[in-house]
Design a protein around this motif. Structure first.
Motif, PDB file in Angstrom:
ATOM      1  N   ILE A 264      53.687  48.454  44.455  1.00  0.00           N
ATOM      2  CA  ILE A 264      52.435  49.208  44.562  1.00  0.00           C
ATOM      3  C   ILE A 264      51.338  48.432  45.296  1.00  0.00           C
ATOM      4  CG2 ILE A 264      52.882  50.604  42.512  1.00  0.00           C
ATOM      5  CD1 ILE A 264      51.037  48.741  40.951  1.00  0.00           C
TER       6      ILE A 264
ATOM      7  N   ALA B 238      52.897  51.407  52.511  1.00  0.00           N
ATOM      8  CA  ALA B 238      52.548  51.748  51.141  1.00  0.00           C
ATOM      9  C   ALA B 238      53.806  51.865  50.294  1.00  0.00           C
ATOM     10  CB  ALA B 238      51.765  53.056  51.100  1.00  0.00           C
ATOM     11  N   ASN B 239      53.856  51.100  49.184  1.00  0.00           N
ATOM     12  CA  ASN B 239      54.971  51.178  48.228  1.00  0.00           C
ATOM     13  C   ASN B 239      56.320  50.962  48.914  1.00  0.00           C
ATOM     14  OD1 ASN B 239      53.272  52.071  45.918  1.00  0.00           O
ATOM     15  ND2 ASN B 239      52.975  53.855  47.238  1.00  0.00           N
TER      16      ASN B 239
ATOM     17  N   ILE C  71      50.799  55.901  41.991  1.00  0.00           N
ATOM     18  CA  ILE C  71      51.337  56.124  43.328  1.00  0.00           C
ATOM     19  C   ILE C  71      50.923  57.490  43.852  1.00  0.00           C
ATOM     20  CG2 ILE C  71      53.483  56.414  44.625  1.00  0.00           C
ATOM     21  CD1 ILE C  71      54.750  54.368  42.713  1.00  0.00           C
ATOM     22  N   ASP C  72      50.902  58.475  42.950  1.00  0.00           N
ATOM     23  CA  ASP C  72      50.581  59.844  43.343  1.00  0.00           C
ATOM     24  C   ASP C  72      49.124  59.961  43.795  1.00  0.00           C
ATOM     25  OD1 ASP C  72      51.620  62.529  43.588  1.00  0.00           O
ATOM     26  OD2 ASP C  72      50.282  63.073  41.945  1.00  0.00           O
ATOM     27  N   THR C  73      48.226  59.394  43.029  1.00  0.00           N
ATOM     28  CA  THR C  73      46.811  59.470  43.399  1.00  0.00           C
ATOM     29  C   THR C  73      46.468  58.478  44.501  1.00  0.00           C
ATOM     30  OG1 THR C  73      46.257  57.920  41.608  1.00  0.00           O
ATOM     31  CG2 THR C  73      46.125  60.268  41.109  1.00  0.00           C
ATOM     32  N   ASP C  74      47.226  57.386  44.567  1.00  0.00           N
ATOM     33  CA  ASP C  74      47.109  56.388  45.640  1.00  0.00           C
ATOM     34  C   ASP C  74      45.672  55.931  45.874  1.00  0.00           C
ATOM     35  OD1 ASP C  74      47.918  54.660  47.557  1.00  0.00           O
ATOM     36  OD2 ASP C  74      48.336  56.169  49.082  1.00  0.00           O
TER      37      ASP C  74
ATOM     38  N   ALA D  79      44.899  53.877  49.098  1.00  0.00           N
ATOM     39  CA  ALA D  79      45.008  54.445  50.445  1.00  0.00           C
ATOM     40  C   ALA D  79      43.764  54.156  51.278  1.00  0.00           C
ATOM     41  CB  ALA D  79      45.249  55.952  50.364  1.00  0.00           C
TER      42      ALA D  79
ATOM     43  N   ARG E 218      43.909  50.511  52.400  1.00  0.00           N
ATOM     44  CA  ARG E 218      44.889  50.290  53.468  1.00  0.00           C
ATOM     45  C   ARG E 218      44.373  50.836  54.794  1.00  0.00           C
ATOM     46  NH1 ARG E 218      48.484  52.155  49.436  1.00  0.00           N
ATOM     47  NH2 ARG E 218      48.590  54.153  50.521  1.00  0.00           N
TER      48      ARG E 218
ATOM     49  N   ASN F  66      48.593  53.728  58.041  1.00  0.00           N
ATOM     50  CA  ASN F  66      47.694  54.162  56.973  1.00  0.00           C
ATOM     51  C   ASN F  66      46.438  54.835  57.502  1.00  0.00           C
ATOM     52  OD1 ASN F  66      49.126  52.672  54.633  1.00  0.00           O
ATOM     53  ND2 ASN F  66      48.814  51.068  56.162  1.00  0.00           N
TER      54      ASN F  66
END
Length: 927
Positions: A421, A427-428, A549-552, A555, A558, A631
């Motif tokens: 994460i 990402a991930n 991960i879903d809400t990130d 982001a 990055r 990103n």
């Protein structure tokens, strides 16, 4: 003085101890007699009686009692040592001493004295290795198994007996019972068993008695019967040692019922318990909280197992990059398979660069980490650092500063190229260490995100800063549950979280990571097992990680880093290409166009609209020559102004608009109003929200009036997900189509159809390819009685005629026709189609493979069953270029192209399957 009455064991023991203490010789003989005659006899009673006899100078009586004690308890170490002191050497004595050699240094010394006095060697196991006490005369010592010499040493003569270690190869540990020879003669080695050489798996339960004493229960799960030595320290000073011997046949379930050993804490201010064999710490029943502030020095703990190259880089960076804060490096050599690692660590330790601890055998990552954290006593914070990492200037200070920003921060993790994460640039997802510049990225995050941190659900163990007060309260890593690695840091973080500690990511620190270097191919299996254990222990853990991960929330950070790198590197990109990732012919057209541009598209940027299920729309900027900038994502609902600004900084002046898929109406209108642009028609999404002008039956709809179109979309779905009605969508797109400087269409048929909806559009006929070249080889003639092989190229979904193909395959089988369909590609439902018995599916292919696959299939003809008016159809290009007689429906670009080609069969739309099959059989009749 009258003789005391000793009617019980306890009273007899008490009286004999008092008599020994007072020197009352008159009482000792009688008390010894009494203590030795209880029924049933106990070895401890016989030992005490023997001590009394020996005190009275009754050497023979004392020796007899000691031998009786060893008969009752063959591994009674005190009885064995007492006999050894008076020279009562027997094989039983030696076996008892050897049994305790790993936990009792005095027993080991007696074994040496035996070799010294008798001239006979004796072998035993200590420190998880075969040891041999060699007489002063020395000789050739060999460790053998089944006649094979595994290890051999030449021991020179010396004044005193000496010890020599004979390390068994790791592959044989626990699998064989080795034998020891001195000058070719067997050495007494009854206490040498292969099972006892297995890596220790020490575990303990420590409770506290009402009086404050510690109650210790312990065992070695690798050798549950063997004694376990435990050391009590006050800070760094050893205050006591005890040996715990589990009952024979014990296992982990028996540990809570084990009779505990007591340890007094009187006068001890900072108690610590360690396993003597490994240095692993034991959890105390109450956490010892830090009373003073943290020490200015941070201990960096590096467990080392394998990958000498990565290990060398790790220590080179660690010792030569300024950490920004005083540190001590503690290396734990876990005795991995690469012999070059030990000399490397030895050199660093000899130079004073590291504090080195070498495990007795391979203990695994989790136990090694615990050993390192136990060495790091007091108030020091610790960093757990994998030996396949690469740090950069200031890394430690940034982690330390992040940890100190709030009282409840327990752990800190930095960015890395491979940190689940916490990964960047992907990402991930891992990025190879060779593909990133760690010092540059560390400097970048330190500039762009200076002083920033974000909460994360768990630390990532490759580089994990732990505050000492969090460690003291939470306890050590769980080595019993998580073994040799993976999951242990998550378990620690979850336990700490239950106590109120938070875990953060230092957004201004970056540490490189090779990833999986210590575990190699076994990594995924370890990860899977760890996740299953965590799910059992903490049912909410995995959902929390998935939610993160879903809400990130990372982001935006990055993207900030990507933007900084993009604009730092400069370079103008005057062209923007707008197209979602659609695959198929549309993506091929885009990529071919980029390849034809100067530098393969280095002067262009792609805008990729995206809409994942359950997610808002997103706009992704892509640069074909910079895949490391992945990103650059924007929310069209709130960040269009930022996107316009970034495009202006890139120098975007013109646009190619290929498809409206996943573009919100506001984004589409904004693009059309800000840039001059040309368009390419790939399908009918500009006029039909169902994209292909097909209705609910997946057949060409005939383009009815707008009211019918509104009803169709309402009933069968808006595949574009525009959020607009058909009339409003066409009003928006007509303006976009007619504003384009040029709108390229591949065929006249497509241009004529589009003109009905955008009369003022500047339509331009531009086929993506010329007419197909002449075939390089002849189509094989169909022989009498031969099954007709019809190739069906492409990705066959409903608009591409899947249901028609399915009906044709069923009809061919039902009527027993000499006809077989071969899909060169894939379909909506491969299994369903193949199950008819009238078709087979080859699978996905690259364009370069088409010719060789056709050569294998040797088809007699082709069928392109698209039911919508195609705008070009690359699959048709393939079969025409191959010279295959081809059948298509008389609709759209496929019909126009086949007419221009002059060869093939035009089928009426709506023709039933039986009639289609008959036409195909006639198209390729036998010679």
């Amino acid at each position: 003085m009258s003789t005391p009455v000793a009617s019980s064991r306890e009273m007899a023991r008490s009286h004999i101890l008092a008599a020994l203490s007072a020197g009352e010789t008159a009482q000792l003989a009688l008390l010894a007699q009494r203590l030795s005659r209880f029924d049933p006899p106990h070895a401890d009673d016989l030992l005490m009686a023997a001590v009394a006899r020996l005190w009275l100078q009754d050497r023979g009586g004392g020796a007899d009692l000691l031998r009786r004690a060893l008969v009752l308890a063959p591994r009674h170490v005190l009885a064995a040592k007492a006999l050894a002191r008076i020279g009562g050497w027997t094989e039983t004595v030696l076996e008892a001493l050897a049994w305790h050699a790993e936990t009792d240094a005095e027993a080991v010394e007696f074994l040496r004295l035996h070799a010294q006095g008798t001239g006979r060697a004796v072998a035993f196991i200590a420190n998880r290795a075969v040891q041999c006490a060699v007489p002063p005369g020395g000789g050739h010592v060999a460790l053998e198994w089944a006649g094979h010499v595994l290890v051999q040493r030449q021991v020179p003569p010396a004044a005193d007996a000496s010890f020599i270690e004979l390390p068994l190869p790791d592959a044989l540990r626990g699998a064989v019972d080795p034998e020891v020879y001195l000058d070719g003669c067997p050495v007494l080695a009854s206490a040498v068993r292969g099972a006892w050489l297995q890596p220790p798996r020490l575990t303990a339960v420590v409770a506290q008695a009402t009086g404050g004493e510690l109650l210790v229960r312990a065992m070695d799960l690798a050798c549950p019967d063997r004694p376990v030595a435990i050391i009590l320290l006050d800070g760094d000073q050893v205050r006591a040692q005890l040996s715990v011997t589990p009952p024979p046949g014990s296992d982990l379930e028996d540990l809570p019922q084990q009779t505990p050993q007591e340890l007094s804490l009187a006068g001890i201010n900072n108690p610590r318990l360690l396993f003597a064999l490994t240095g692993e710490p034991l959890d105390l029943p109450q956490p010892i909280r830090r009373l003073s502030g943290p020490e200015p020095v941070v201990d960096v703990i590096v467990p080392v197992y394998g990958d000498i190259d990565a290990t060398r880089v790790c220590f080179d960076r660690l010792l030569n990059c300024d950490p920004g804060l005083p540190m001590r490096v503690i290396a734990i050599d876990d005795r991995g398979p690469e012999p070059a690692i030990a000399p490397l660590l030895d050199r660093l330790a000899a130079a004073g660069h590291i504090l080195l601890r070498r495990n007795p055998t391979n203990l695994g990552f989790v136990r090694s980490v615990n050993i390192g954290m136990a060495i790091s006593a007091g108030a020091r914070d610790v960093v757990l650092l994998n030996a396949d990492t690469a740090v950069a200037t200031g890394w430690l200070k940034r982690l330390h500063d992040a940890a100190g920003r709030a009282a409840d921060i327990g752990t800190v993790t930095p960015w890395s190229n491979d940190a689940t994460i916490c990964s960047y640039p992907r990402a991930n997802e891992e990025t190879a260490l060779a593909e990133v510049d760690v010092p540059a990225l560390n400097a970048l995050v330190g500039t762009v995100l200076d002083g920033q941190a974000i909460d994360i659900p768990t630390a990532v163990g490759f580089c994990m800063y732990i505050r000492r007060d969090c460690l003291a309260q939470t306890g050590w890593f769980d080595a019993v549950t998580f073994g040799t690695g993976y999951g242990e840091e998550n378990d620690f973080c979850l336990r700490a979280g239950q106590l109120g500690w938070r875990h953060v990511m230092a957004l201004d620190a970056y540490v490189g990571h090779v990833g999986g270097g210590s575990f190699g191919p076994s990594k995924q299996g370890r990860v899977d097992r760890a996740l299953r254990r965590l799910a059992r222990l903490y049912p909410g853990y995995e959902p929390s990680v998935h939610a993160f991960i879903d809400t990130d929330p990372l982001a935006v950070y990055r993207r900030a880093l990507d933007r900084a790198r993009l604009f730092r590197d400069g370079g103008q990109r005057p062209l923007m290409i707008v197209c979602a990732r659609l695959g198929g012919g549309t993506e091929r057209f885009v990529q071919e166009g980029l390849a034809r541009r100067p530098g393969g598209g280095r002067d262009a940027v792609l805008l990729r609209p995206e809409k994942r299920e359950g997610k808002p729309h997103r706009l992704n900027l892509e640069l074909t020559d910079r895949p490391d900038l992945g990103n650059l994502c924007y929310d069209p609902a709130t960040e269009l102004d930022l996107l316009w600004s970034d495009l202006a900084r890139l120098g975007v002046m013109e646009m190619e608009l290929h498809h409206p898929f996943h573009l919100t109406p506001d984004t589409l209108a904004g693009l059309a109003n800000r840039f001059t642009y040309r368009m390419h028609l790939h399908d009918y999404s500009w006029i039909c929200p169902r994209i292909t002008l097909t209705d609910g039956t997946d057949r060409y709809c005939g383009e009815p009036d707008v009211a019918a179109c509104e009803s169709c979309v309402a009933t069968h779905g808006d595949l574009l997900q525009t959020g607009l009605g058909v009339a409003d969508w066409r009003m928006l797109t007509r303006a976009v189509l007619e504003k384009a400087q040029r709108l390229d269409c591949a065929t006249q048929e497509a241009a004529q159809r589009l003109r009905r909806y955008a009369p003022a559009a500047r339509l331009h006929l531009m086929p993506p390819q010329g007419l197909p070249p002449s075939p390089t080889s002849a189509v094989p003639p169909r022989q009498p009685g031969e099954v007709l092989r019809i190739v069906v190229p492409g990705a066959i979904g409903p608009p591409k005629g899947f249901h028609i193909l399915l009906d044709c395959a069923r009809d061919a089988v039902a009527r027993q026709l000499p006809l077989r369909f071969i899909v060169l590609g894939y379909t909506l439902d491969d299994d369903l189609l193949v199950s008819t018995g009238g078709a087979m599916v080859i699978g996905r292919y690259e364009d370069t493979e088409f010719g060789s696959l056709l050569a294998d299939i040797r088809p007699h003809g082709a069928f392109v069953p698209s039911v919508w008016p195609e705008t070009w159809c690359y699959a048709l290009s393939h079969v025409l270029a191959a010279g295959l007689p081809t059948a298509v429906f008389n609709i759209g670009a496929q019909a126009e192209r086949l007419r221009a080609h002059g060869r093939g069969l035009l089928l009426p739309p709506g023709l039933p399957a039986a009639a289609i099959n008959d036409a195909l059989l006639a198209l390729s009749a036998p010679c």
